[in-house]
Design a protein around this motif. Structure first.
Motif, PDB file in Angstrom:
ATOM      1  N   THR A  14      10.195  14.761   4.866  1.00  0.00           N
ATOM      2  CA  THR A  14       8.978  15.038   5.678  1.00  0.00           C
ATOM      3  C   THR A  14       7.756  15.422   4.491  1.00  0.00           C
ATOM      4  N   TYR A  15       6.947  14.451   4.944  1.00  0.00           N
ATOM      5  CA  TYR A  15       5.757  14.313   3.993  1.00  0.00           C
ATOM      6  C   TYR A  15       4.205  14.841   4.582  1.00  0.00           C
ATOM      7  N   GLN A  16       4.407  15.475   5.827  1.00  0.00           N
ATOM      8  CA  GLN A  16       3.074  15.962   6.165  1.00  0.00           C
ATOM      9  C   GLN A  16       3.320  17.191   7.113  1.00  0.00           C
ATOM     10  N   ARG A  17       2.418  18.119   7.318  1.00  0.00           N
ATOM     11  CA  ARG A  17       2.679  19.383   7.994  1.00  0.00           C
ATOM     12  C   ARG A  17       2.866  19.009   9.490  1.00  0.00           C
ATOM     13  N   SER A  18       3.707  19.374  10.199  1.00  0.00           N
ATOM     14  CA  SER A  18       4.181  19.238  11.359  1.00  0.00           C
ATOM     15  C   SER A  18       4.778  20.655  11.977  1.00  0.00           C
ATOM     16  N   GLU A  19       4.944  20.654  13.548  1.00  0.00           N
ATOM     17  CA  GLU A  19       5.399  21.593  14.186  1.00  0.00           C
ATOM     18  C   GLU A  19       6.164  21.047  15.388  1.00  0.00           C
ATOM     19  N   LEU A  20       7.077  21.963  15.568  1.00  0.00           N
ATOM     20  CA  LEU A  20       8.035  21.768  16.786  1.00  0.00           C
ATOM     21  C   LEU A  20       8.691  20.307  16.969  1.00  0.00           C
ATOM     22  N   VAL A  21       9.152  20.096  15.610  1.00  0.00           N
ATOM     23  CA  VAL A  21       9.916  18.796  15.674  1.00  0.00           C
ATOM     24  C   VAL A  21      11.142  18.884  16.228  1.00  0.00           C
ATOM     25  N   LEU A  41      16.821  21.051   0.346  1.00  0.00           N
ATOM     26  CA  LEU A  41      16.938  20.696  -0.816  1.00  0.00           C
ATOM     27  C   LEU A  41      15.552  21.041  -1.688  1.00  0.00           C
ATOM     28  N   ARG A  42      14.600  20.744  -1.045  1.00  0.00           N
ATOM     29  CA  ARG A  42      13.118  20.864  -1.438  1.00  0.00           C
ATOM     30  C   ARG A  42      12.265  21.268  -0.245  1.00  0.00           C
ATOM     31  N   GLY A  43      11.188  21.998  -0.657  1.00  0.00           N
ATOM     32  CA  GLY A  43      10.346  22.738   0.246  1.00  0.00           C
ATOM     33  C   GLY A  43      10.580  23.661   0.999  1.00  0.00           C
ATOM     34  N   LYS A  44       9.830  23.650   2.263  1.00  0.00           N
ATOM     35  CA  LYS A  44      10.080  24.725   3.198  1.00  0.00           C
ATOM     36  C   LYS A  44       9.909  24.279   4.526  1.00  0.00           C
ATOM     37  N   LYS A  45      10.993  24.883   5.506  1.00  0.00           N
ATOM     38  CA  LYS A  45      10.955  24.632   6.870  1.00  0.00           C
ATOM     39  C   LYS A  45      10.815  25.919   7.638  1.00  0.00           C
ATOM     40  N   VAL A  46      10.448  26.017   8.710  1.00  0.00           N
ATOM     41  CA  VAL A  46      10.675  27.250   9.661  1.00  0.00           C
ATOM     42  C   VAL A  46      11.689  26.546  10.944  1.00  0.00           C
ATOM     43  N   MET A  47      12.662  27.163  10.790  1.00  0.00           N
ATOM     44  CA  MET A  47      13.679  26.647  11.852  1.00  0.00           C
ATOM     45  C   MET A  47      13.862  27.486  13.188  1.00  0.00           C
ATOM     46  N   HIS A  48      13.816  26.810  14.369  1.00  0.00           N
ATOM     47  CA  HIS A  48      14.080  27.865  15.584  1.00  0.00           C
ATOM     48  C   HIS A  48      15.224  27.168  16.111  1.00  0.00           C
ATOM     49  N   LEU A  49      16.125  28.437  16.376  1.00  0.00           N
ATOM     50  CA  LEU A  49      17.361  27.966  16.889  1.00  0.00           C
ATOM     51  C   LEU A  49      17.839  29.131  17.804  1.00  0.00           C
ATOM     52  N   PHE A  50      18.843  28.716  19.040  1.00  0.00           N
ATOM     53  CA  PHE A  50      19.229  29.647  20.013  1.00  0.00           C
ATOM     54  C   PHE A  50      18.178  30.495  20.522  1.00  0.00           C
ATOM     55  N   ASP A  51      17.077  30.129  20.469  1.00  0.00           N
ATOM     56  CA  ASP A  51      15.959  31.142  21.387  1.00  0.00           C
ATOM     57  C   ASP A  51      15.837  32.339  20.628  1.00  0.00           C
ATOM     58  N   LYS A  52      15.999  32.318  19.217  1.00  0.00           N
ATOM     59  CA  LYS A  52      15.802  33.409  18.356  1.00  0.00           C
ATOM     60  C   LYS A  52      14.442  33.154  17.573  1.00  0.00           C
ATOM     61  N   PRO A  53      13.927  34.108  17.104  1.00  0.00           N
ATOM     62  CA  PRO A  53      12.622  34.024  16.220  1.00  0.00           C
ATOM     63  C   PRO A  53      12.689  32.954  15.493  1.00  0.00           C
ATOM     64  N   GLY A  54      11.783  32.104  14.842  1.00  0.00           N
ATOM     65  CA  GLY A  54      11.882  31.231  13.842  1.00  0.00           C
ATOM     66  C   GLY A  54      12.195  32.192  12.471  1.00  0.00           C
ATOM     67  N   PHE A  55      12.737  31.136  11.603  1.00  0.00           N
ATOM     68  CA  PHE A  55      12.896  31.914  10.172  1.00  0.00           C
ATOM     69  C   PHE A  55      12.635  30.920   8.967  1.00  0.00           C
ATOM     70  N   ASP A  56      12.211  31.375   8.186  1.00  0.00           N
ATOM     71  CA  ASP A  56      12.103  30.395   6.983  1.00  0.00           C
ATOM     72  C   ASP A  56      13.268  29.923   6.211  1.00  0.00           C
ATOM     73  N   TYR A  57      13.387  28.558   6.109  1.00  0.00           N
ATOM     74  CA  TYR A  57      14.550  27.819   5.706  1.00  0.00           C
ATOM     75  C   TYR A  57      14.127  27.126   4.299  1.00  0.00           C
ATOM     76  N   THR A  59      14.618  23.176  16.636  1.00  0.00           N
ATOM     77  CA  THR A  59      13.190  22.725  16.534  1.00  0.00           C
ATOM     78  C   THR A  59      12.624  23.021  15.215  1.00  0.00           C
ATOM     79  N   ILE A  60      11.849  22.301  14.622  1.00  0.00           N
ATOM     80  CA  ILE A  60      11.455  22.683  13.136  1.00  0.00           C
ATOM     81  C   ILE A  60       9.843  22.556  12.996  1.00  0.00           C
ATOM     82  N   ASP A  61       9.709  23.476  12.054  1.00  0.00           N
ATOM     83  CA  ASP A  61       8.047  23.489  11.621  1.00  0.00           C
ATOM     84  C   ASP A  61       8.138  23.163  10.237  1.00  0.00           C
TER      85      ASP A  61
END
Length: 307
Positions: free
Chosen positions: A40-47, A60-76, A91-93
């Motif tokens: 991913t090469y641009q800022r995006s939300e809730l993909v 492997l590179r960069g940072k995501k915020v992952m949303h899974l199982f109706d739990k609070p998002g966490f840095d990945y 669902t990924i930011d």
């Protein structure tokens, strides 16, 4: 803080190869699995992203915020892995993605029958202690890579993207080992988190609690095996079978984690941390510290002081 073992980044797609700037996908299909490389090469939300099979993802590179199982998002982040059951949407930011700082991750989708055959084989031929079954624990879905896990993911990427004629056979063997390693990590985590609750009903929970309570004492495998009511050889083999780590290496890792806590005290010297953590040789302590943490005790302490 636990150390993350990084998976080697994959070569980024060329500009002409990109079909999209958000989760651009390259896929490598084998008989029992499919390796996907996402960038991913641009800022995006809730993909949203969903797979029909179990998927093991690794950053492997960069940072995501992952949303899974109706739990609070966490840095990945790189050095971390997430497992997701079939037909569950993640669902990924992408809060930091850009052309100069793309995110990149693998998503390894594994055929259900391959997972079932691996679990059936283990439960029939290598049963766990306490009548527990080998199974994937989806309650523990996010974890830091240990050295073995990172190596296996690197190996699978190399096999899947290569052109060796026997790649399906090699990938199948590596998949089985990857699944075993993940379950061993989960077993260890589950026992550590619940050792007081499990108590004497689980011999390994009892042993881990004993190690925790006597971490700075002299701990011998003979004494631990006696407390587990097992022979030394059987205890050593069963512990490694269940947890994916030998009891000796487990004790060393726990002592290093304690030493790291001690080093955060500005008045605690490296020698103090060494002996207070249960080591009796400073050279051995420094060597073990570097192997596990990736740096020397002195550089680690210097980094704490600077921060």
């Amino acid at each position: 803080m636990n150390e993350r073992n990084l998976v080697s980044p994959f070569t980024l797609s060329g500009r002409r190869e990109l079909h999209t700037l958000v989760e651009n996908r390259r896929a490598y299909t084998l008989n029992h699995c499919e390796l996907n490389i996402y960038e991913t090469y641009q800022r995006s939300e809730l993909v949203p992203l969903t797979f029909n099979d179990l998927v093991i993802t690794s950053m492997l590179r960069g940072k995501k915020v992952m949303h899974l199982f109706d739990k609070p998002g966490f840095d990945y982040l790189p050095g971390e892995t997430v497992i997701v059951p079939p037909n569950v949407t993640m669902t990924i930011d992408f809060p930091e993605a850009s052309e100069l700082n793309p995110s990149q991750c693998t998503a390894l989708a594994i055929n259900h029958q391959e997972i079932k055959s691996t679990l059936d084989f283990l439960n029939e031929n290598y049963p766990r202690a306490n009548d527990d079954l080998w199974q994937l624990n989806y309650q523990q879905f996010h974890f830091f890579n240990n050295h073995e896990l990172a190596q296996l993911i690197n190996k699978l990427i190399s096999i899947s993207t290569g052109d060796v004629l026997t790649k399906d056979v090699l990938a199948n063997l590596t998949l089985k080992e990857l699944l075993i390693r993940i379950m061993q990590m989960q077993n260890l985590h589950q026992v550590k988190e619940n050792m007081q609750h499990l108590g004497t009903n689980n011999r390994f929970a009892y042993i881990l609690q004993y190690i925790k309570n006597h971490l700075t004492d002299k701990l011998s495998i003979d004494a631990l095996s006696q407390r587990a009511y097992m022979s030394k050889a059987s205890f050593f083999r069963a512990f490694k079978h269940e947890m994916g780590i030998s009891p000796v290496d487990y004790i060393i890792k726990e002592r290093i984690q304690f030493a790291k806590q001690l080093l955060h005290n500005p008045y605690c010297s490296i020698a103090d941390a060494c002996f207070k953590a249960g080591f009796n040789n400073q050279h051995y302590f420094s060597r073990a510290f570097r192997k596990i943490v990736g740096t020397t005790p002195s550089l680690y302490k210097t980094g704490i002081t600077k921060n």
